[in-house]
Scaffold this motif. Structure first.
Motif, short mmCIF file in Angstrom:
data_model
loop_
_atom_site.label_atom_id
_atom_site.label_comp_id
_atom_site.label_asym_id
_atom_site.label_seq_id
_atom_site.Cartn_x
_atom_site.Cartn_y
_atom_site.Cartn_z
N PHE A 207 0.93 -1.22 0.03
CA PHE A 207 0.15 -0.09 0.06
C PHE A 207 0.81 1.19 0.14
CE2 PHE A 207 -3.04 -2.80 2.01
CZ PHE A 207 -4.29 -2.88 1.28
N CYS A 208 0.45 2.34 -0.75
CA CYS A 208 0.97 3.67 -0.57
C CYS A 208 0.92 4.14 0.67
CB CYS A 208 0.53 4.60 -1.52
SG CYS A 208 0.99 4.13 -3.34
N THR A 209 1.70 4.62 1.31
CA THR A 209 1.81 5.28 2.79
C THR A 209 2.30 6.63 2.86
OG1 THR A 209 4.11 4.55 3.10
CG2 THR A 209 2.28 3.08 3.77
N ASP A 210 2.50 7.21 3.87
CA ASP A 210 2.96 8.64 4.05
C ASP A 210 4.34 8.66 3.34
OD1 ASP A 210 0.61 9.34 5.33
OD2 ASP A 210 1.33 8.96 7.16
N GLU A 211 5.08 7.77 3.67
CA GLU A 211 6.58 7.69 3.10
C GLU A 211 6.51 7.66 1.38
OE1 GLU A 211 8.48 4.32 4.74
OE2 GLU A 211 8.29 5.11 6.75
N THR A 212 5.79 7.16 0.91
CA THR A 212 5.68 7.13 -0.73
C THR A 212 4.82 8.25 -1.29
OG1 THR A 212 3.77 5.80 -0.50
CG2 THR A 212 5.94 4.57 -0.37
N ALA A 213 4.27 8.86 -0.31
CA ALA A 213 3.20 10.09 -0.98
C ALA A 213 4.01 10.83 -1.82
CB ALA A 213 2.61 10.81 0.15
N GLY A 214 5.16 11.43 -1.63
CA GLY A 214 5.79 12.37 -2.31
C GLY A 214 6.93 11.97 -3.34
N ARG A 215 7.04 10.70 -3.33
CA ARG A 215 7.83 10.22 -4.35
C ARG A 215 7.34 9.85 -5.65
NH1 ARG A 215 10.39 5.19 -1.17
NH2 ARG A 215 11.72 5.04 -2.98
N LEU A 216 8.25 9.57 -6.92
CA LEU A 216 7.92 9.28 -8.18
C LEU A 216 7.18 7.88 -7.98
CD1 LEU A 216 10.92 10.41 -10.27
CD2 LEU A 216 8.64 11.69 -10.15
N GLY A 217 6.11 7.83 -8.74
CA GLY A 217 5.43 6.63 -8.85
C GLY A 217 4.51 6.33 -7.67
N GLY A 218 4.92 6.99 -6.42
CA GLY A 218 3.76 6.86 -5.46
C GLY A 218 2.66 7.42 -5.67
N GLY A 219 1.84 7.36 -4.47
CA GLY A 219 0.43 7.84 -4.62
C GLY A 219 -0.10 8.15 -3.10
N ALA A 220 -1.18 8.80 -2.89
CA ALA A 220 -1.86 9.26 -1.58
C ALA A 220 -1.83 7.99 -0.67
CB ALA A 220 -3.01 9.95 -2.03
N PRO A 221 -1.66 8.09 0.34
CA PRO A 221 -1.68 7.12 1.35
C PRO A 221 -3.14 6.78 1.60
CG PRO A 221 -1.28 9.28 2.42
CD PRO A 221 -1.22 9.28 0.99
N TRP A 222 -3.45 5.34 1.96
CA TRP A 222 -4.41 4.96 2.24
C TRP A 222 -5.15 5.31 3.56
CZ3 TRP A 222 -7.30 0.76 -0.84
CH2 TRP A 222 -6.73 0.46 -2.03
N SER A 223 -6.42 5.77 3.51
CA SER A 223 -7.15 5.84 4.56
C SER A 223 -7.52 4.59 5.22
CB SER A 223 -8.03 6.94 4.49
OG SER A 223 -9.56 6.38 3.52
#
Length: 381
Positions: A207-223
């Protein structure tokens, strides 16, 4: 999946199937190819779901195996029970997931190459985002549905009450093992199978998390709400797959019953069971007319026989050379009759049709809910 994990895990999976005699030689080859197709994927998810489904399915098969063997008959006339699965049965349950896994692996590899060629110093992320890849939904849905169907079949047959035919307007009672027969125990087991797969998917999904939110290929963190929606949707979809399989089986797969024992006859490897041409549903077999088999009461041309001249001679019904003679005992009714269903598909056809249809259906629902074009599942889209 890393080769250091994939290769030993595949060998262990195949060895366990061989040692437990869960698969035929062809089934072992099919399982090996299926494991390779899942291990190629960069994530651990597809391979993990394959392993969980295999272990859960084989465990359910061995639950009260001796009891289940006496509830049905094999087409050869011996007691029933699930034998080693063939390559056809392996592909019927996993071929759709293998195709979706290979397609999604291609998409992820393409994104990896794009990230490597990016001028940014960011290493990038290939996490699973809300409103993300539809193929992931298809893979999970496939195993949720086939696991629900497998556990429903293997454990539902042990229910105390007789199953009821889901395609019957009156939900009439049918023998255990009848295609389309459902019980509350079977539905509960199907829900358990779906829960097992979805739980494993939640553990292995990146899952995309806060750590991946700002990275290329990342996405918004799951609620938390989004995760609950995904879990509930996939779990209910898996249970629905088991119900759809029962409907398809009840309509398009004939259930053959042994007249003498009243038990359902199961085909080896999920194939069709042979039944006499005159056997119709619910024992509505056609009786042979005594005037149509060459033993009709007609007069003889021999004037010494006491019959009128110029008529056809009457064949001897006891003459061994008369191929159309009738037996001198018995009522000539078939020993097997069709309990229900049209003989259009066998069990493997039904399983594949359900698995593929429910997987595509899950992707279509996710496409509508997320407003993501369904064509995004194809390479280059």
């Amino acid at each position: 999946m890393k080769p250091a994990i994939a290769i030993p895990a595949t060998l262990l999976l195949v060895y366990r199937a061989y040692s437990k005699k869960s698969l035929t030689p062809g089934g072992l080859l099919a399982a090996t190819l299926t494991a390779i197709a899942h291990a190629i994927h960069p994530w651990n998810l597809p391979f993990a779901l394959l392993v969980v489904f295999f272990l859960a399915g084989t465990r359910a098969t061995h639950v009260k195996e001796n009891v289940k063997a006496n509830l049905t008959l094999k087409s050869g006339g011996t007691s029933g029970g699930e034998g080693p699965r063939t390559h056809v049965q392996v592909f019927a349950n996993s071929l759709s997931a293998s195709i979706f896994s290979l397609l999604h692996a291609y998409q992820l590899r393409s994104r990896q190459r794009a990230l490597l060629n990016s001028p940014s110093d960011d290493a990038g992320s290939l996490c699973f985002a809300w409103g993300g890849d539809l193929l992931v939904i298809g893979i999970i849905a496939n195993y949720a549905c086939v696991a629900a169907d497998t556990l429903s079949s293997e454990l539902g047959i042990l229910a105390k009450g007789e199953p009821r035919l889901i395609t019957s307007p009156t939900l009439r009672k049918v023998p255990r093992g009848t295609n389309g027969g459902v019980t509350l125990t079977g539905l509960a087991a199907g829900l358990l199978g779906s829960v097992i797969i979805v739980t494993a998917a939640m553990l292995f999904l990146p899952f995309c998390t806060d750590e991946t939110a700002g990275r290329l290929g990342g996405g918004a963190p799951w609620s938390t709400e989004q995760r609950r929606t995904l879990i509930l949707g996939l779990t209910l979809w898996g249970l629905l797959g088991s119900i759809v399989d029962s409907i398809l089986g009840g309509l398009f797969q004939s259930s053959v019953k042994d007249v003498r024992s009243g038990k359902i006859v199961e085909g080896e490897g999920g194939v069709r069971v042979l039944v006499s041409a005159g056997a119709g549903p619910r024992g509505s077999e056609r009786e042979h007319d005594a005037t149509t088999d060459g033993a009709s009461a007609v007069e003889d041309t021999d004037p010494t026989s006491g019959s009128a001249a110029g008529t056809t001679p009457r064949p001897d019904r006891y003459n061994a050379r008369n191929k159309h003679r009738r037996p001198s005992f018995g009522n000539e009714k078939p020993s097997r009759i069709v309990e229900n269903g049209w003989d259009l598909l066998d069990n493997n056809d039904v399983n594949f049709l359900m698995a593929f249809g429910m997987s595509v259906g899950a992707m279509a629902v996710a496409s509508w809910y997320w407003q993501v074009p369904l064509r995004s599942v194809f390479p280059g889209a």
